[in-house]
Design a protein around this motif. Structure first.
Motif, PDB file in Angstrom:
ATOM      1  N   GLU A 124       0.828  -1.201   0.000  1.00 36.13           N
ATOM      2  CA  GLU A 124       0.000   0.000   0.000  1.00 36.13           C
ATOM      3  C   GLU A 124       0.870   1.261   0.000  1.00 36.13           C
ATOM      4  O   GLU A 124       0.609   2.205  -0.747  1.00 36.13           O
ATOM      5  CB  GLU A 124      -0.937   0.010   1.197  1.00 36.13           C
ATOM      6  N   GLU A 127      -2.421  -8.042   1.161  1.00 41.52           N
ATOM      7  CA  GLU A 127      -2.486  -6.877   0.286  1.00 41.52           C
ATOM      8  C   GLU A 127      -2.557  -7.370  -1.153  1.00 41.52           C
ATOM      9  O   GLU A 127      -1.540  -7.587  -1.792  1.00 41.52           O
ATOM     10  CB  GLU A 127      -1.251  -5.993   0.461  1.00 41.52           C
ATOM     11  N   ASN A 167      -7.133  -0.412   0.627  1.00 45.31           N
ATOM     12  CA  ASN A 167      -6.866  -1.848   0.577  1.00 45.31           C
ATOM     13  C   ASN A 167      -8.204  -2.559   0.743  1.00 45.31           C
ATOM     14  O   ASN A 167      -8.787  -2.560   1.823  1.00 45.31           O
ATOM     15  CB  ASN A 167      -5.891  -2.249   1.678  1.00 45.31           C
ATOM     16  N   PHE A 191      -6.748  -3.493  -4.411  1.00 48.27           N
ATOM     17  CA  PHE A 191      -6.744  -2.081  -4.047  1.00 48.27           C
ATOM     18  C   PHE A 191      -7.675  -1.288  -4.941  1.00 48.27           C
ATOM     19  O   PHE A 191      -7.901  -1.646  -6.093  1.00 48.27           O
ATOM     20  CB  PHE A 191      -5.332  -1.489  -4.169  1.00 48.27           C
TER      21      PHE A 191
END
Length: 102
Positions: free
Chosen positions: A4, A36, A23, A39
């Protein structure tokens, strides 16, 4: 460095007047704390002036390039605007069909 943060740093090269990086991994299948993979980006920049939508996305892909590789970011939702287009836009994300059930 977390994905991120890397994504934010890369997108800041496009000189945004507004940047939101969310996220959304927890809303997708296979999620675990700290994952992660998914997004959403809302970015407003004068760099996009006179560019078609696909050209705006190409600029973003060029900036984040290698972060969109296997084992890194799996999905990137892009909302790219110039300032006068941005007001009132709905940038909400749909529910994922494979989202974990609570």
């Amino acid at each position: 460095m977390m994905l991120e943060q890397q994504l934010r740093e890369r997108l800041n090269t496009l000189q945004p007047s507004y940047l939101q990086v969310v996220n959304e991994s927890s809303g997708h299948g296979g999620y675990y704390p700290g994952k992660e993979s998914h997004f959403k980006v809302v970015i407003v920049s004068d760099v996009f002036a006179s560019l078609r939508l696909v050209q705006r996305h190409q600029k973003i892909y060029a900036a984040v390039g290698d972060l969109l590789s296997p084992g890194n970011i799996h999905a990137l939702a892009i909302h790219a605007f110039v300032a006068d287009e941005w007001q009132g836009q709905d940038t909400s994300s749909p529910e994922c069909a494979h989202a974990p059930k609570t």
